[in-house]
Scaffold this motif. Structure first.
Motif, PDB file in Angstrom:
ATOM      1  N   LEU A   1      -8.661 -32.807 -14.275  1.00  0.00           N
ATOM      2  CA  LEU A   1      -8.896 -32.287 -12.930  1.00  0.00           C
ATOM      3  C   LEU A   1      -9.228 -33.473 -12.025  1.00  0.00           C
ATOM      4  N   SER A   2      -8.312 -33.826 -11.140  1.00  0.00           N
ATOM      5  CA  SER A   2      -8.527 -34.987 -10.272  1.00  0.00           C
ATOM      6  C   SER A   2      -9.577 -34.688  -9.207  1.00  0.00           C
ATOM      7  N   GLU A   3     -10.091 -35.735  -8.585  1.00  0.00           N
ATOM      8  CA  GLU A   3     -11.120 -35.564  -7.561  1.00  0.00           C
ATOM      9  C   GLU A   3     -10.578 -34.797  -6.347  1.00  0.00           C
ATOM     10  N   VAL A   4      -9.314 -35.040  -6.007  1.00  0.00           N
ATOM     11  CA  VAL A   4      -8.704 -34.354  -4.870  1.00  0.00           C
ATOM     12  C   VAL A   4      -8.632 -32.850  -5.127  1.00  0.00           C
ATOM     13  N   VAL A   5      -8.210 -32.477  -6.322  1.00  0.00           N
ATOM     14  CA  VAL A   5      -8.117 -31.060  -6.687  1.00  0.00           C
ATOM     15  C   VAL A   5      -9.510 -30.444  -6.759  1.00  0.00           C
ATOM     16  N   GLU A   6     -10.446 -31.199  -7.284  1.00  0.00           N
ATOM     17  CA  GLU A   6     -11.830 -30.729  -7.370  1.00  0.00           C
ATOM     18  C   GLU A   6     -12.396 -30.414  -5.986  1.00  0.00           C
ATOM     19  N   GLN A   7     -12.129 -31.301  -5.026  1.00  0.00           N
ATOM     20  CA  GLN A   7     -12.611 -31.082  -3.659  1.00  0.00           C
ATOM     21  C   GLN A   7     -11.974 -29.843  -3.037  1.00  0.00           C
ATOM     22  N   TYR A   8     -10.694 -29.642  -3.314  1.00  0.00           N
ATOM     23  CA  TYR A   8      -9.990 -28.462  -2.800  1.00  0.00           C
ATOM     24  C   TYR A   8     -10.622 -27.191  -3.363  1.00  0.00           C
ATOM     25  N   LEU A   9     -10.903 -27.184  -4.655  1.00  0.00           N
ATOM     26  CA  LEU A   9     -11.513 -26.020  -5.310  1.00  0.00           C
ATOM     27  C   LEU A   9     -12.889 -25.731  -4.711  1.00  0.00           C
ATOM     28  N   LEU A  10     -13.687 -26.774  -4.504  1.00  0.00           N
ATOM     29  CA  LEU A  10     -15.029 -26.592  -3.955  1.00  0.00           C
ATOM     30  C   LEU A  10     -14.997 -26.075  -2.519  1.00  0.00           C
ATOM     31  N   LYS A  11     -13.996 -26.495  -1.758  1.00  0.00           N
ATOM     32  CA  LYS A  11     -13.851 -25.979  -0.393  1.00  0.00           C
ATOM     33  C   LYS A  11     -13.670 -24.466  -0.416  1.00  0.00           C
ATOM     34  N   ILE A  12     -12.860 -23.999  -1.364  1.00  0.00           N
ATOM     35  CA  ILE A  12     -12.579 -22.564  -1.470  1.00  0.00           C
ATOM     36  C   ILE A  12     -13.847 -21.792  -1.828  1.00  0.00           C
ATOM     37  N   THR A  13     -14.524 -22.204  -2.897  1.00  0.00           N
ATOM     38  CA  THR A  13     -15.687 -21.439  -3.360  1.00  0.00           C
ATOM     39  C   THR A  13     -16.830 -21.493  -2.354  1.00  0.00           C
ATOM     40  N   ARG A  14     -17.017 -22.642  -1.717  1.00  0.00           N
ATOM     41  CA  ARG A  14     -18.107 -22.751  -0.743  1.00  0.00           C
ATOM     42  C   ARG A  14     -17.797 -21.961   0.532  1.00  0.00           C
ATOM     43  N   GLU A  15     -16.535 -21.861   0.870  1.00  0.00           N
ATOM     44  CA  GLU A  15     -16.167 -21.093   2.056  1.00  0.00           C
ATOM     45  C   GLU A  15     -16.473 -19.606   1.862  1.00  0.00           C
ATOM     46  N   THR A  16     -16.407 -19.128   0.606  1.00  0.00           N
ATOM     47  CA  THR A  16     -16.731 -17.716   0.356  1.00  0.00           C
ATOM     48  C   THR A  16     -18.188 -17.418   0.685  1.00  0.00           C
ATOM     49  N   ARG A  17     -19.039 -18.434   0.650  1.00  0.00           N
ATOM     50  CA  ARG A  17     -20.469 -18.226   0.925  1.00  0.00           C
ATOM     51  C   ARG A  17     -20.782 -18.278   2.415  1.00  0.00           C
ATOM     52  N   ASN A  18     -19.808 -18.719   3.208  1.00  0.00           N
ATOM     53  CA  ASN A  18     -20.021 -18.832   4.655  1.00  0.00           C
ATOM     54  C   ASN A  18     -19.104 -17.917   5.471  1.00  0.00           C
ATOM     55  N   HIS A  19     -18.235 -17.201   4.784  1.00  0.00           N
ATOM     56  CA  HIS A  19     -17.235 -16.374   5.468  1.00  0.00           C
ATOM     57  C   HIS A  19     -17.896 -15.168   6.134  1.00  0.00           C
ATOM     58  N   SER A  20     -17.484 -14.857   7.343  1.00  0.00           N
ATOM     59  CA  SER A  20     -18.108 -13.777   8.104  1.00  0.00           C
ATOM     60  C   SER A  20     -17.884 -12.394   7.497  1.00  0.00           C
ATOM     61  N   SER A  21     -16.821 -12.245   6.715  1.00  0.00           N
ATOM     62  CA  SER A  21     -16.517 -10.934   6.118  1.00  0.00           C
ATOM     63  C   SER A  21     -17.140 -10.756   4.737  1.00  0.00           C
ATOM     64  N   ILE A  22     -17.733 -11.836   4.198  1.00  0.00           N
ATOM     65  CA  ILE A  22     -18.243 -11.797   2.823  1.00  0.00           C
ATOM     66  C   ILE A  22     -19.767 -11.793   2.823  1.00  0.00           C
ATOM     67  N   GLU A  23     -20.335 -10.760   2.197  1.00  0.00           N
ATOM     68  CA  GLU A  23     -21.796 -10.657   2.109  1.00  0.00           C
ATOM     69  C   GLU A  23     -22.332 -11.447   0.924  1.00  0.00           C
ATOM     70  N   LEU A  24     -21.630 -11.378  -0.214  1.00  0.00           N
ATOM     71  CA  LEU A  24     -22.048 -12.098  -1.418  1.00  0.00           C
ATOM     72  C   LEU A  24     -20.890 -12.968  -1.881  1.00  0.00           C
ATOM     73  N   GLY A  25     -21.087 -14.293  -1.807  1.00  0.00           N
ATOM     74  CA  GLY A  25     -20.015 -15.225  -2.154  1.00  0.00           C
ATOM     75  C   GLY A  25     -19.972 -15.546  -3.639  1.00  0.00           C
ATOM     76  N   ILE A  26     -19.175 -16.543  -3.968  1.00  0.00           N
ATOM     77  CA  ILE A  26     -18.949 -16.910  -5.370  1.00  0.00           C
ATOM     78  C   ILE A  26     -20.142 -17.666  -5.951  1.00  0.00           C
ATOM     79  N   SER A  27     -20.553 -17.254  -7.142  1.00  0.00           N
ATOM     80  CA  SER A  27     -21.642 -17.921  -7.847  1.00  0.00           C
ATOM     81  C   SER A  27     -21.110 -19.170  -8.547  1.00  0.00           C
ATOM     82  N   PRO A  28     -22.004 -20.071  -8.999  1.00  0.00           N
ATOM     83  CA  PRO A  28     -21.549 -21.220  -9.777  1.00  0.00           C
ATOM     84  C   PRO A  28     -20.739 -20.827 -11.010  1.00  0.00           C
TER      85      PRO A  28
END
Length: 314
Positions: free
Chosen positions: A217-244
């Motif tokens: 898993l390259s660093e670039v792919v890792e950063q892309y994955l983290l952007k997705i999961t962290r965005e679920t915790r800040n999304h206006s339509s999502i009350e409970l985002g992704i856990s670790p």
């Protein structure tokens, strides 16, 4: 990679009896290699039991099925300890959970107490019966099903903790026109079921699990994955985002997809393709958003808003 050829052979073997489910077979392999479990949602009659049975035979495994109803007890799943008058001692009788592939049919019809009896097995690969701990067979895969049509009558919604235990969630739709035509002809002009030969041995599965650990898993792919999961915790339509735990599940799922596609490295598209199936059942929408959308749709919209990395260093 030789494993890609074996996977193709596995799909071909399963297609003897199950038509048009190559994608689902891939997802089942990915879950199996990650010690994950699957929640399948579909209407009755779409071939869930046949798929699970056929998959079990093709990987040289044992198969058990539990039909959940409100009166099913935890001991009906895990097993019991009973007194044998002939031997004058207590004897341990393991339940149907001691198998390789367990089909938990209509799991949402069971009471929460019974549903929770699966948690230890799904997480720890062991069951405890009256203080006795039994290690479950390897491999071990739970395929739980629920009927979306009966989501309100006579059912018990799966709690957040249990939903998070499922590695992926699949929705089995109706077959395509040509697939349903093939089913009719197969039924009319020949045996509806053919003998399934084992394609993957237990040793093959153990080796594949070792190969999975080496998928990079390259660093670039890792950063892309983290952007997705962290965005679920800040999304206006999502009350409970992704856990670790959900983040790690997406990593493992992407590694599994890379392996079955014949690669020893993850590409961004692996993340994008697996995200709806890994994350959709792990997020909970706000009351307003749930009126007009679904978790899976919100995840797909979120994925479209995050650009794929152009260059990946391997």
């Amino acid at each position: 990679m030789e494993w890609s050829a074996k996977l193709e052979k596995l799909k071909k073997e399963i297609s003897k009896n199950v038509i048009g489910r190559d994608f689902e077979v891939e997802m089942m392999v990915i879950s199996l290699l990650n010690n994950g479990h699957i929640l399948m949602e579909s209407v009755p009659g779409t071939g869930k039991t046949l798929l699970a049975k056929t998959f079990s035979k093709a990987i040289s495994g044992e198969f058990s099925r539990i039909q959940f109803t409100p009166d099913v007890l935890p001991s009906d799943i895990t097993g019991i300890q009973f007194f044998n008058p002939k031997l004058q001692e207590f004897v341990l009788k393991p339940g149907p959970i001691v198998t390789n592939i367990l089909l938990a049919d209509e799991i949402n019809r069971a009471t929460p107490r019974t549903q929770s009896s699966l948690l230890e097995a799904m997480e720890e690969q062991q069951v405890t019966i009256d203080g006795h701990t039994i290690q479950l067979n390897t491999p071990f895969l739970v395929i739980a099903t629920q009927n979306p049509v009966e989501s309100q009558q006579g059912t018990f919604q799966l709690p957040v903790a249990q939903m998070d235990r499922f590695f992926i969630k699949l929705s089995l739709g109706y077959p395509e026109l040509n697939e349903e035509r093939e089913m009719i002809r197969k039924h009319r002009f020949g045996s509806s079921k053919e003998e399934i030969n084992p394609v993957l041995s237990k040793e093959d599965i153990i080796q594949l699990k070792r190969e999975l650990e080496n998928v990079q898993l390259s660093e670039v792919v890792e950063q892309y994955l983290l952007k997705i999961t962290r965005e679920t915790r800040n999304h206006s339509s999502i009350e409970l985002g992704i856990s670790p735990r959900g983040t790690l599940a997406l990593v493992k799922a992407a590694q599994g997809r890379a392996l079955v596609k014949g690669r020893n490295y993850v590409i961004p598209n692996d993340i994008k393709e697996m995200a709806p199936f890994v994350l959709g059942h792990r997020i909970y929408l706000t009351a307003e958003a749930s009126l007009t959308s679904t978790p899976e749709k919100v995840v797909k919209d979120l994925l479209e808003s995050i650009p794929l990395p152009v260059e990946v260093e391997v």
